[in-house]
Design a protein around this motif. Sequence first.
Motif, PDB file in Angstrom:
ATOM      1  N   LYS A 131      52.345  29.705  66.282  1.00  0.00           N
ATOM      2  CA  LYS A 131      53.839  29.768  66.737  1.00  0.00           C
ATOM      3  C   LYS A 131      54.315  28.344  66.572  1.00  0.00           C
ATOM      4  CE  LYS A 131      52.825  28.701  71.693  1.00  0.00           C
ATOM      5  NZ  LYS A 131      52.912  29.549  72.937  1.00  0.00           N
ATOM      6  N   PHE A 169      57.100  32.884  65.135  1.00  0.00           N
ATOM      7  CA  PHE A 169      55.671  33.377  65.384  1.00  0.00           C
ATOM      8  C   PHE A 169      55.074  34.071  64.000  1.00  0.00           C
ATOM      9  CE2 PHE A 169      55.892  33.017  70.060  1.00  0.00           C
ATOM     10  CZ  PHE A 169      57.433  33.042  70.285  1.00  0.00           C
ATOM     11  N   TRP A 202      64.291  38.251  76.244  1.00  0.00           N
ATOM     12  CA  TRP A 202      63.174  37.384  75.112  1.00  0.00           C
ATOM     13  C   TRP A 202      62.315  38.313  74.478  1.00  0.00           C
ATOM     14  CZ3 TRP A 202      63.893  32.801  73.803  1.00  0.00           C
ATOM     15  CH2 TRP A 202      62.851  32.244  72.801  1.00  0.00           C
ATOM     16  N   GLN A 203      63.117  39.248  73.693  1.00  0.00           N
ATOM     17  CA  GLN A 203      62.413  40.009  73.038  1.00  0.00           C
ATOM     18  C   GLN A 203      61.952  39.315  71.438  1.00  0.00           C
ATOM     19  OE1 GLN A 203      64.477  43.008  70.367  1.00  0.00           O
ATOM     20  NE2 GLN A 203      66.207  42.791  71.404  1.00  0.00           N
ATOM     21  N   LEU A 204      60.921  39.782  70.854  1.00  0.00           N
ATOM     22  CA  LEU A 204      60.677  39.596  69.571  1.00  0.00           C
ATOM     23  C   LEU A 204      61.234  40.237  68.440  1.00  0.00           C
ATOM     24  CD1 LEU A 204      56.806  38.739  70.184  1.00  0.00           C
ATOM     25  CD2 LEU A 204      58.805  36.909  70.051  1.00  0.00           C
ATOM     26  N   ILE A 229      57.566  26.142  67.877  1.00  0.00           N
ATOM     27  CA  ILE A 229      59.074  26.226  68.544  1.00  0.00           C
ATOM     28  C   ILE A 229      59.936  24.744  68.193  1.00  0.00           C
ATOM     29  CG2 ILE A 229      57.853  27.278  70.562  1.00  0.00           C
ATOM     30  CD1 ILE A 229      57.590  24.739  71.962  1.00  0.00           C
ATOM     31  N   TYR A 266      52.433  36.838  63.686  1.00  0.00           N
ATOM     32  CA  TYR A 266      51.255  37.630  64.414  1.00  0.00           C
ATOM     33  C   TYR A 266      50.298  38.435  63.133  1.00  0.00           C
ATOM     34  CZ  TYR A 266      53.054  37.623  69.184  1.00  0.00           C
ATOM     35  OH  TYR A 266      53.240  37.201  70.495  1.00  0.00           O
ATOM     36  N   LEU A 273      48.564  36.902  68.146  1.00  0.00           N
ATOM     37  CA  LEU A 273      49.323  35.667  67.906  1.00  0.00           C
ATOM     38  C   LEU A 273      48.370  34.803  66.847  1.00  0.00           C
ATOM     39  CD1 LEU A 273      51.581  33.915  68.185  1.00  0.00           C
ATOM     40  CD2 LEU A 273      50.550  32.802  69.932  1.00  0.00           C
ATOM     41  N   ASN A 290      62.316  30.154  68.541  1.00  0.00           N
ATOM     42  CA  ASN A 290      60.950  30.219  68.345  1.00  0.00           C
ATOM     43  C   ASN A 290      60.317  30.973  66.980  1.00  0.00           C
ATOM     44  OD1 ASN A 290      61.363  28.699  70.438  1.00  0.00           O
ATOM     45  ND2 ASN A 290      59.632  29.646  71.912  1.00  0.00           N
ATOM     46  N   LEU A 314      48.281  43.725  67.863  1.00  0.00           N
ATOM     47  CA  LEU A 314      48.810  42.317  67.250  1.00  0.00           C
ATOM     48  C   LEU A 314      48.310  41.255  68.181  1.00  0.00           C
ATOM     49  CD1 LEU A 314      50.954  44.584  66.671  1.00  0.00           C
ATOM     50  CD2 LEU A 314      52.494  42.628  66.134  1.00  0.00           C
ATOM     51  N   LEU A 369      66.070  35.013  72.931  1.00  0.00           N
ATOM     52  CA  LEU A 369      66.478  34.793  74.179  1.00  0.00           C
ATOM     53  C   LEU A 369      67.865  35.386  74.660  1.00  0.00           C
ATOM     54  CD1 LEU A 369      65.599  33.960  77.006  1.00  0.00           C
ATOM     55  CD2 LEU A 369      66.554  31.501  76.555  1.00  0.00           C
ATOM     56  N   TYR A 411      52.661  39.819  60.667  1.00  0.00           N
ATOM     57  CA  TYR A 411      53.957  40.052  60.813  1.00  0.00           C
ATOM     58  C   TYR A 411      54.660  38.640  61.468  1.00  0.00           C
ATOM     59  CZ  TYR A 411      52.957  44.840  61.511  1.00  0.00           C
ATOM     60  OH  TYR A 411      52.689  46.275  61.643  1.00  0.00           O
ATOM     61  N   ARG A 425      47.665  41.779  62.821  1.00  0.00           N
ATOM     62  CA  ARG A 425      47.099  43.197  63.173  1.00  0.00           C
ATOM     63  C   ARG A 425      45.982  43.511  62.297  1.00  0.00           C
ATOM     64  NH1 ARG A 425      49.571  49.139  63.303  1.00  0.00           N
ATOM     65  NH2 ARG A 425      47.812  50.009  64.526  1.00  0.00           N
ATOM     66  N   PHE A 468      60.844  41.426  64.879  1.00  0.00           N
ATOM     67  CA  PHE A 468      59.625  41.373  63.987  1.00  0.00           C
ATOM     68  C   PHE A 468      60.362  41.540  62.280  1.00  0.00           C
ATOM     69  CE2 PHE A 468      55.921  41.019  66.353  1.00  0.00           C
ATOM     70  CZ  PHE A 468      56.266  41.344  67.789  1.00  0.00           C
ATOM     71  N   GLY A 469      59.605  41.027  61.499  1.00  0.00           N
ATOM     72  CA  GLY A 469      59.680  41.416  60.144  1.00  0.00           C
ATOM     73  C   GLY A 469      58.856  42.777  59.777  1.00  0.00           C
TER      74      GLY A 469
END
Lengths: 116, 113
Positions: A51, A36, A102-104, A53, A38, A48, A34, A46, A97, A91, A40, A106-107
């Motif tokens: 997204k 995303f 199920w962490q994200l 999927i 985000y 959303l 998935n 942050l 998963l 971001y 800020r 990030f760039g």
Amino acid sequence: GDSVTQTEGQVTVSESKSLIINCTYSTTSIAYPNLFWYVRYPGEGLQLLLKVITAGQKGSSRGFEATYNKETTSFHLQKASVQESDSAVYYCALGDLSSGSWQLIFGSGTQLTVMP
Amino acid sequence: EAAVTQSPRNKVAVTGGKVTLSCNQTNNHNNMYWYRQDTGHGLRLIHYSYGAGSTEKGDIPDGYKASRPSQENFSLILELATPSQTSVYFCASGERTGGYEQYFGPGTRLTVL
């Protein structure tokens, strides 16, 4: 491991001009992660922005669009005409998963400044 | 309105001191997360939790502990703060449904002198 790359740390654009913020991803654990975006805003957490999927699909929100391109492993963020209120940090993130959490992932973020 | 809140919003601590960052969520999500964000880096996962009583190590857990006493609350604890822990800390909650989106708090800016 998985990673997300945003090549531009800062982008400055004049109001009403078009925008593209680049994002590429690499994953060894998930065939179809998935993806995303985000945002800020100053002083806020942050939020959303959009997204996607499903590979090949496009997500859109508030005039922003991003297409999930599995061939180029990219998820670039675009807007046809930016406004001063779009100034924020953006971001790109990948949902992982494989770890079970199920962490994200990030760039490093892209600071967008829109000049009036 | 469902939300994630963090306290304090700003904190100055001394080296070697104990710091506790608190997070509360009204989303009724099982999963909660602590990230730190540093210039030039994306958010990096410190600890996470699957529910009350559960804490798990993320990618950078060294120097941090976590506590999840209830569904709503998730704390990050720095037992012996160091200047390298100066950063902005974000708490988030999330659930498996809805595409695994996470909802973030406003962040805590921690400065360790």
